[in-house]
Write a protein that holds these residues in place. Structure first.
Motif, PDB file in Angstrom:
ATOM      1  N   THR A 306      30.537 -60.740  -8.687  1.00  0.00           N
ATOM      2  CA  THR A 306      30.958 -59.439  -9.196  1.00  0.00           C
ATOM      3  C   THR A 306      30.991 -59.486 -10.715  1.00  0.00           C
ATOM      4  O   THR A 306      30.878 -60.556 -11.323  1.00  0.00           O
ATOM      5  CB  THR A 306      32.364 -59.042  -8.688  1.00  0.00           C
ATOM      6  N   LEU A 307      31.177 -58.318 -11.313  1.00  0.00           N
ATOM      7  CA  LEU A 307      31.312 -58.227 -12.769  1.00  0.00           C
ATOM      8  C   LEU A 307      32.760 -58.067 -13.193  1.00  0.00           C
ATOM      9  O   LEU A 307      33.050 -57.705 -14.336  1.00  0.00           O
ATOM     10  CB  LEU A 307      30.481 -57.047 -13.290  1.00  0.00           C
ATOM     11  N   LEU A 308      33.694 -58.340 -12.294  1.00  0.00           N
ATOM     12  CA  LEU A 308      35.102 -58.331 -12.664  1.00  0.00           C
ATOM     13  C   LEU A 308      35.349 -59.378 -13.741  1.00  0.00           C
ATOM     14  O   LEU A 308      34.793 -60.479 -13.700  1.00  0.00           O
ATOM     15  CB  LEU A 308      35.980 -58.634 -11.452  1.00  0.00           C
ATOM     16  N   SER A 309      36.214 -59.042 -14.689  1.00  0.00           N
ATOM     17  CA  SER A 309      36.540 -59.995 -15.744  1.00  0.00           C
ATOM     18  C   SER A 309      37.389 -61.119 -15.170  1.00  0.00           C
ATOM     19  O   SER A 309      37.961 -61.005 -14.081  1.00  0.00           O
ATOM     20  CB  SER A 309      37.304 -59.298 -16.872  1.00  0.00           C
ATOM     21  N   LEU A 310      37.499 -62.208 -15.911  1.00  0.00           N
ATOM     22  CA  LEU A 310      38.319 -63.336 -15.452  1.00  0.00           C
ATOM     23  C   LEU A 310      39.772 -62.923 -15.231  1.00  0.00           C
ATOM     24  O   LEU A 310      40.368 -63.283 -14.200  1.00  0.00           O
ATOM     25  CB  LEU A 310      38.217 -64.492 -16.458  1.00  0.00           C
ATOM     26  N   PRO A 311      40.400 -62.155 -16.155  1.00  0.00           N
ATOM     27  CA  PRO A 311      41.776 -61.710 -15.896  1.00  0.00           C
ATOM     28  C   PRO A 311      41.877 -60.814 -14.658  1.00  0.00           C
ATOM     29  O   PRO A 311      42.861 -60.881 -13.921  1.00  0.00           O
ATOM     30  CB  PRO A 311      42.148 -60.946 -17.172  1.00  0.00           C
ATOM     31  N   GLU A 312      40.864 -59.972 -14.428  1.00  0.00           N
ATOM     32  CA  GLU A 312      40.897 -59.110 -13.244  1.00  0.00           C
ATOM     33  C   GLU A 312      40.836 -59.935 -11.966  1.00  0.00           C
ATOM     34  O   GLU A 312      41.549 -59.639 -10.991  1.00  0.00           O
ATOM     35  CB  GLU A 312      39.732 -58.123 -13.293  1.00  0.00           C
ATOM     36  N   VAL A 313      40.019 -60.965 -11.945  1.00  0.00           N
ATOM     37  CA  VAL A 313      39.947 -61.832 -10.766  1.00  0.00           C
ATOM     38  C   VAL A 313      41.291 -62.528 -10.545  1.00  0.00           C
ATOM     39  O   VAL A 313      41.775 -62.624  -9.407  1.00  0.00           O
ATOM     40  CB  VAL A 313      38.811 -62.862 -10.906  1.00  0.00           C
ATOM     41  N   SER A 314      41.910 -63.000 -11.611  1.00  0.00           N
ATOM     42  CA  SER A 314      43.221 -63.655 -11.493  1.00  0.00           C
ATOM     43  C   SER A 314      44.256 -62.701 -10.914  1.00  0.00           C
ATOM     44  O   SER A 314      45.073 -63.078 -10.065  1.00  0.00           O
ATOM     45  CB  SER A 314      43.685 -64.159 -12.861  1.00  0.00           C
ATOM     46  N   GLU A 315      44.195 -61.441 -11.348  1.00  0.00           N
ATOM     47  CA  GLU A 315      45.146 -60.442 -10.856  1.00  0.00           C
ATOM     48  C   GLU A 315      44.931 -60.181  -9.363  1.00  0.00           C
ATOM     49  O   GLU A 315      45.889 -60.097  -8.587  1.00  0.00           O
ATOM     50  CB  GLU A 315      44.977 -59.149 -11.649  1.00  0.00           C
ATOM     51  N   VAL A 316      43.681 -60.064  -8.961  1.00  0.00           N
ATOM     52  CA  VAL A 316      43.365 -59.832  -7.552  1.00  0.00           C
ATOM     53  C   VAL A 316      43.849 -61.001  -6.706  1.00  0.00           C
ATOM     54  O   VAL A 316      44.448 -60.815  -5.635  1.00  0.00           O
ATOM     55  CB  VAL A 316      41.849 -59.619  -7.362  1.00  0.00           C
ATOM     56  N   MET A 317      43.601 -62.224  -7.182  1.00  0.00           N
ATOM     57  CA  MET A 317      43.987 -63.398  -6.402  1.00  0.00           C
ATOM     58  C   MET A 317      45.498 -63.577  -6.338  1.00  0.00           C
ATOM     59  O   MET A 317      46.028 -64.082  -5.336  1.00  0.00           O
ATOM     60  CB  MET A 317      43.313 -64.646  -6.968  1.00  0.00           C
ATOM     61  N   ALA A 318      46.209 -63.161  -7.367  1.00  0.00           N
ATOM     62  CA  ALA A 318      47.671 -63.241  -7.335  1.00  0.00           C
ATOM     63  C   ALA A 318      48.211 -62.314  -6.250  1.00  0.00           C
ATOM     64  O   ALA A 318      49.106 -62.692  -5.474  1.00  0.00           O
ATOM     65  CB  ALA A 318      48.247 -62.874  -8.695  1.00  0.00           C
ATOM     66  N   ALA A 319      47.670 -61.107  -6.174  1.00  0.00           N
ATOM     67  CA  ALA A 319      48.099 -60.171  -5.139  1.00  0.00           C
ATOM     68  C   ALA A 319      47.719 -60.684  -3.757  1.00  0.00           C
ATOM     69  O   ALA A 319      48.479 -60.558  -2.792  1.00  0.00           O
ATOM     70  CB  ALA A 319      47.474 -58.800  -5.398  1.00  0.00           C
ATOM     71  N   HIS A 320      46.542 -61.286  -3.670  1.00  0.00           N
ATOM     72  CA  HIS A 320      46.085 -61.826  -2.392  1.00  0.00           C
ATOM     73  C   HIS A 320      46.985 -62.976  -1.935  1.00  0.00           C
ATOM     74  O   HIS A 320      47.319 -63.082  -0.746  1.00  0.00           O
ATOM     75  CB  HIS A 320      44.643 -62.311  -2.534  1.00  0.00           C
ATOM     76  N   GLY A 321      47.385 -63.821  -2.867  1.00  0.00           N
ATOM     77  CA  GLY A 321      48.226 -64.954  -2.516  1.00  0.00           C
ATOM     78  C   GLY A 321      49.577 -64.539  -1.976  1.00  0.00           C
ATOM     79  O   GLY A 321      50.176 -65.249  -1.155  1.00  0.00           O
ATOM     80  N   ALA A 322      50.057 -63.374  -2.409  1.00  0.00           N
ATOM     81  CA  ALA A 322      51.358 -62.896  -1.941  1.00  0.00           C
ATOM     82  C   ALA A 322      51.295 -62.387  -0.503  1.00  0.00           C
ATOM     83  O   ALA A 322      52.295 -62.394   0.207  1.00  0.00           O
ATOM     84  CB  ALA A 322      51.862 -61.782  -2.858  1.00  0.00           C
ATOM     85  N   ALA A 323      50.116 -61.933  -0.067  1.00  0.00           N
ATOM     86  CA  ALA A 323      49.980 -61.408   1.296  1.00  0.00           C
ATOM     87  C   ALA A 323      48.546 -61.612   1.774  1.00  0.00           C
ATOM     88  O   ALA A 323      47.779 -60.653   1.936  1.00  0.00           O
ATOM     89  CB  ALA A 323      50.361 -59.937   1.343  1.00  0.00           C
ATOM     90  N   PRO A 324      48.144 -62.864   1.997  1.00  0.00           N
ATOM     91  CA  PRO A 324      46.742 -63.133   2.365  1.00  0.00           C
ATOM     92  C   PRO A 324      46.315 -62.479   3.670  1.00  0.00           C
ATOM     93  O   PRO A 324      45.119 -62.215   3.870  1.00  0.00           O
ATOM     94  CB  PRO A 324      46.691 -64.663   2.463  1.00  0.00           C
ATOM     95  N   GLU A 325      47.263 -62.190   4.545  1.00  0.00           N
ATOM     96  CA  GLU A 325      46.907 -61.580   5.826  1.00  0.00           C
ATOM     97  C   GLU A 325      46.333 -60.166   5.658  1.00  0.00           C
ATOM     98  O   GLU A 325      45.630 -59.662   6.540  1.00  0.00           O
ATOM     99  CB  GLU A 325      48.128 -61.531   6.749  1.00  0.00           C
ATOM    100  N   LYS A 326      46.586 -59.532   4.518  1.00  0.00           N
ATOM    101  CA  LYS A 326      46.037 -58.191   4.267  1.00  0.00           C
ATOM    102  C   LYS A 326      44.591 -58.232   3.792  1.00  0.00           C
ATOM    103  O   LYS A 326      43.938 -57.200   3.728  1.00  0.00           O
ATOM    104  CB  LYS A 326      46.906 -57.465   3.232  1.00  0.00           C
ATOM    105  N   ARG A 327      44.119 -59.408   3.405  1.00  0.00           N
ATOM    106  CA  ARG A 327      42.726 -59.607   2.972  1.00  0.00           C
ATOM    107  C   ARG A 327      42.326 -58.655   1.840  1.00  0.00           C
ATOM    108  O   ARG A 327      41.199 -58.143   1.772  1.00  0.00           O
ATOM    109  CB  ARG A 327      41.765 -59.464   4.164  1.00  0.00           C
ATOM    110  N   ALA A 328      43.284 -58.438   0.940  1.00  0.00           N
ATOM    111  CA  ALA A 328      43.019 -57.519  -0.176  1.00  0.00           C
ATOM    112  C   ALA A 328      41.902 -58.035  -1.073  1.00  0.00           C
ATOM    113  O   ALA A 328      41.076 -57.264  -1.568  1.00  0.00           O
ATOM    114  CB  ALA A 328      44.297 -57.302  -0.980  1.00  0.00           C
ATOM    115  N   ALA A 329      41.864 -59.356  -1.294  1.00  0.00           N
ATOM    116  CA  ALA A 329      40.825 -59.914  -2.168  1.00  0.00           C
ATOM    117  C   ALA A 329      39.449 -59.727  -1.543  1.00  0.00           C
ATOM    118  O   ALA A 329      38.473 -59.420  -2.241  1.00  0.00           O
ATOM    119  CB  ALA A 329      41.098 -61.396  -2.431  1.00  0.00           C
ATOM    120  N   GLN A 330      39.356 -59.915  -0.226  1.00  0.00           N
ATOM    121  CA  GLN A 330      38.062 -59.715   0.439  1.00  0.00           C
ATOM    122  C   GLN A 330      37.612 -58.261   0.334  1.00  0.00           C
ATOM    123  O   GLN A 330      36.412 -57.986   0.170  1.00  0.00           O
ATOM    124  CB  GLN A 330      38.160 -60.122   1.917  1.00  0.00           C
ATOM    125  N   ARG A 331      38.555 -57.329   0.394  1.00  0.00           N
ATOM    126  CA  ARG A 331      38.184 -55.911   0.310  1.00  0.00           C
ATOM    127  C   ARG A 331      37.722 -55.548  -1.107  1.00  0.00           C
ATOM    128  O   ARG A 331      36.791 -54.758  -1.275  1.00  0.00           O
ATOM    129  CB  ARG A 331      39.344 -55.031   0.763  1.00  0.00           C
TER     130      ARG A 331
END
Length: 455
Positions: A306-331
């Motif tokens: 993707t063309l997401l910036s490095l900080p944007e990827v970190s933000e997505v992964m932080a949210a994903h780590g809090a609730a991986p069962e929602k698969r927010a990062a995959q979406r």
């Protein structure tokens, strides 16, 4: 005349918004140093090999360079494995450099021996021309060809290869490359040592690609070739050819081939390769491929695909780590990659269809059914189908191979209608249609078909 079921339409207000990333617009990036691209690539894990790293960084820091990558039209579509080198050109463009995408009309007629244990089947000219037109369109969608200092270029190596005679090629290219050097390249050595061996045709592929680099250096001032790690031998052959013929110092950089944590091959689904063409892989199926990636892969794919910036990827992964069962990062990953390849509208539609499968058919709104119908195979029905055996309807419309196959699926409890397992002898009734016109059939765990009345 058969009377149709009540018509299906879309309401005036859709009222659905994708909660994740909606699009990745081309951004005008103003940087202090063009060499910042190297740090970005390293942070994303996108540097496998490069020529003198310090020399490359120094050249990039001096100003914009022209950088090229080649894509052979061996099929009528690129596949997701091509995305990393293709997006590499886009990344260089966003850091102020000039990308050159090469569609290999000439090299595609030969075939790269790398990564293969046997000879490729040679394509006829008509097939090659069709493939070339198809992948050229895909290259244009992923790069910015608008006027400006960083305008992308699209070239075809057949334009300068076909006019060159055999004797000219042997004198101007072959004379500067020793057989010993070619045999030392892994892609050649592996094939020479195999039982199948290698033909002179494929053996010459490296020389053709080396000549491409020389031609682009001479005519467009290209100073950097990039590609997958399997292209390293071909890239260095071009660098050596330029040095021997003009004395110029140019550069090469490769990215690692994408792998998956579970050991399966990236870009392969249960239905085969995942293509960039909507005709070969629907936007919905494309979206679903990325929604289903392993948690162990999702961060790396966000960084590299993707063309997401490095900080944007970190933000997505932080949210994903809090609730991986929602698969927010995959979406987010699925929407971002689908938007790049098929556009934001198709990505939104695929996301809506994907969300639909988290609920029962009875819970879907008319607008969500319409989105599903844009993404899934649709079976059009009329009033004459009411009361018919469901298996017969599915067989007549190609959803199952035959009535016998359909009945075997029923016996194995592998067929469902609106989330309920289909029993032997089930008929389709008007009450099975939601909002007067929609129903859903599922075959196995993943194959779905929308049933819709004709209007």
């Amino acid at each position: 005349m058969d009377s149709p079921l009540p018509g299906c339409g879309r309401s005036a207000s859709r009222g659905r918004e994708w909660a994740g990333l909606r699009s990745q617009r081309r951004r005008k990036v103003i940087l202090v140093n063009h060499a910042d691209i190297i740090d970005d690539l390293k942070a994303r894990g996108l540097v496998h090999d490069s020529t003198d790293a310090e020399a490359l960084r120094t050249r990039l820091s001096e100003g914009a360079v022209s950088v090229y990558a080649g894509f052979d039209p061996t099929a009528d579509s690129l596949h997701v494995g091509n995305l990393v080198p293709l997006l590499l050109l886009r990344r260089f463009q966003e850091f102020g450099h000039r990308p050159v995408a090469l569609a290999g009309g000439a090299t595609g007629m030969i075939g790269d021996p790398g990564g293969r244990s046997s000879e490729r089947n040679l394509l006829d000219r008509e097939t090659l021309d069709g493939n070339l037109a198809a992948i050229s369109g895909q290259l244009r969608r992923l790069l910015d060809f608008s006027d400006g200092p960083g305008q992308a270029r699209l070239v075809d190596n057949r334009d300068w290869t076909e006019p060159m005679g055999v004797l000219d090629f042997l004198r101007d290219v072959g004379k500067h490359v020793t057989v010993n050097t070619m045999l030392a390249k892994e892609s050649i050595r592996t094939r020479v040592e195999s039982d199948a061996g290698i033909s002179f045709t494929e053996f010459s592929y490296m020389l053709l690609q080396a000549n491409d680099y020389r031609h682009l250096h001479d005519t467009l001032g290209v100073e950097l070739q990039v590609g997958g790690s399997d292209q390293w031998g071909n890239i260095t052959a071009g660098i050596d050819l330029i040095r021997r013929t003009s004395g110029a110092h140019v550069h090469g950089l490769t990215v690692p081939l994408v792998t998956q944590a579970d050991g399966s091959k990236f870009g392969k689904s249960v239905d085969g390769a995942v293509w960039l063409s909507a005709e070969r892989t629907s936007p919905y199926a494309f979206f679903q491929y990325f929604v289903n990636v392993d948690d162990r892969d999702v961060e790396r794919f966000l960084l590299q695909l993707t063309l997401l910036s490095l900080p944007e990827v970190s933000e997505v992964m932080a949210a994903h780590g809090a609730a991986p069962e929602k698969r927010a990062a995959q979406r987010v990953l699925a929407h971002a990659v689908t938007a790049l390849v098929h556009g934001s509208e198709e990505a939104d539609r695929a996301a809506g269809a994907s969300q639909g499968f988290t609920r029962t058919a009875a819970e879907l709104s008319p607008d969500e059914w319409t989105d599903l119908a844009a993404s899934l195979p649709v079976i059009e029905l009329s009033g004459a189908d009411i009361g018919r055996d469901l298996v017969e309807i599915l067989a007549d419309n190609g959803a199952v191979g035959s009535r016998g196959e359909g009945r075997r699926l029923v016996a194995q409890k592998g067929l469902s209608l609106n989330d309920a397992v289909v029993a032997e002898g089930t008929t389709l009734e008007a009450a099975d249609f939601f909002h007067g016109c929609w129903a859903m059939v599922r075959r196995g765990k993943k194959q779905r078909f929308v049933l819709r009345s004709t209007v």
